[in-house]
Design a protein around this motif. Structure first.
Motif, short mmCIF file in Angstrom:
data_model
loop_
_atom_site.label_atom_id
_atom_site.label_comp_id
_atom_site.label_asym_id
_atom_site.label_seq_id
_atom_site.Cartn_x
_atom_site.Cartn_y
_atom_site.Cartn_z
N VAL A 1 0.85 -1.18 0.00
CA VAL A 1 0.00 0.00 0.00
C VAL A 1 0.89 1.24 0.00
CG1 VAL A 1 -1.83 1.24 1.23
CG2 VAL A 1 -1.77 -1.27 1.29
N VAL A 2 0.83 1.98 -1.09
CA VAL A 2 1.73 3.12 -1.28
C VAL A 2 0.95 4.41 -1.08
CG1 VAL A 2 3.10 4.37 -2.99
CG2 VAL A 2 3.21 1.85 -2.88
N ARG A 3 1.45 5.23 -0.16
CA ARG A 3 0.95 6.60 0.00
C ARG A 3 2.04 7.61 -0.33
NH1 ARG A 3 -3.80 6.96 3.09
NH2 ARG A 3 -4.28 5.21 4.45
N SER A 4 3.27 7.20 -0.27
CA SER A 4 4.41 8.11 -0.42
C SER A 4 4.30 8.91 -1.72
CB SER A 4 5.70 7.29 -0.44
OG SER A 4 6.69 7.95 -1.21
#
Lengths: 202, 202
Positions: B52-55
């Motif tokens: 899960v990527v938020r960066s």
């Protein structure tokens, strides 16, 4: 079709033996396939074709193909990979007539003249999952199988008279469950979730 | 999550531009992934891993990879395959920052040490479709993409620090839609349904 999606999705599981007295009206198949075709596909190519099999001869031929694969090494491979309970359920379905008791088999195919085959799987399996959920929403059990279509492709092609561009991808056995199905056994999502990069725990 | 499955499935469609002010709480991601992992998989192997990527840095890198592929031939290929409206929507998403506006990207991966790769697609895309439907049930828009993970696999692998056995399969962009989405455009199921064998009309 009034169950919430969450209820349906959390209870979906494979059914490998069916009630021989359970009918599957055409109208239900049409509802199920209408939901299937609302899945996404690469470039909205909608490269699916569905062959709906009710013929006892064809269903028996599928069962014979599956049983032969089971005897010729399939059982041994699978026994090493699954729990004893799952093995017993698969053996009942594949080698002892459970799947053959499904009154309907839907063979989901890829029209490889509508999308390059490299994008085929991502365009077929979402529709197949929609199909399984739609069937569950109408009270049917299903079993998604890929051995029949991937390991015995030429035999399936012959039985269903598939043109060269049409690839059989999945066989879905469908009918009323012979018995109440228990809950699916799944590891928690958290154990397979990562934050930002692999290995950083959720 | 109170919408019926039918309502959800018939209205699901790709979202390629997102509301930058829309938050996606961890709790929603956990609900979505819990539903994802209830999908079927070969031998119940559950071979999925979710990054899960938020960066913003990683999301920007994804956008740059996608935009470069679009410029270097991707746009021309797609323009020949899709309607003008879909092309414009894809161009906005891929080349003009639409997909980059998604606050979350979930990269769905296959753990190829848990199932032979030949059964990977049938074990990953049903879970991915569950993920898309679960997101929709919470009001999120999503876009399922496979170009990023299949055409730029090594770059994705590097950004997400994936071990050798973990194959990136699909990138799902997720967030609140920037605008109300129209209905999906699909051909009727009947046009792709066959009775007993291919070519016999439903």
């Amino acid at each position: 079709m009034t169950a919430t999606f969450e209820q349906l999705a959390l209870h979906q599981r494979a059914c490998r033996r069916f009630d021989p007295s359970g009918a599957v009206p055409d109208a239900d198949i049409e509802k199920i396939l209408t939901i299937a075709v609302h899945a996404p596909s690469a470039e909205n190519s909608q490269p699916w074709e569905f062959v709906v099999v009710r013929s006892p001869d064809t269903r028996h031929a599928f069962a014979a193909i599956n049983a032969a694969r089971w005897r010729n090494g399939g059982a041994a491979l699978i026994q090493r990979a699954v729990t004893p309970a799952t093995f017993e359920d698969m053996q009942d379905g594949i080698a002892q007539g459970g799947l053959e008791s499904a009154p309907v088999v839907i063979v989901v195919c890829l029209a490889s003249d509508r999308i390059d085959e490299q994008w085929g799987a991502s365009s077929i399996y979402p529709a197949t999952q929609n199909l399984l959920l739609a069937a569950a929403s109408l009270g049917y059990g299903t079993c998604l199988t890929t051995g029949l279509t991937q390991r015995s492709r030429d035999q399936v092609r012959g039985l269903l008279r598939l043109p060269a561009a049409i690839q059989p991808i999945a066989g879905v056995f469908l009918g009323r469950p012979a018995r109440k199905l228990g809950p699916p056994k799944r590891q928690p999502a958290r154990e397979h979730s990562h934050r930002e990069f692999f290995g950083q725990p959720w």
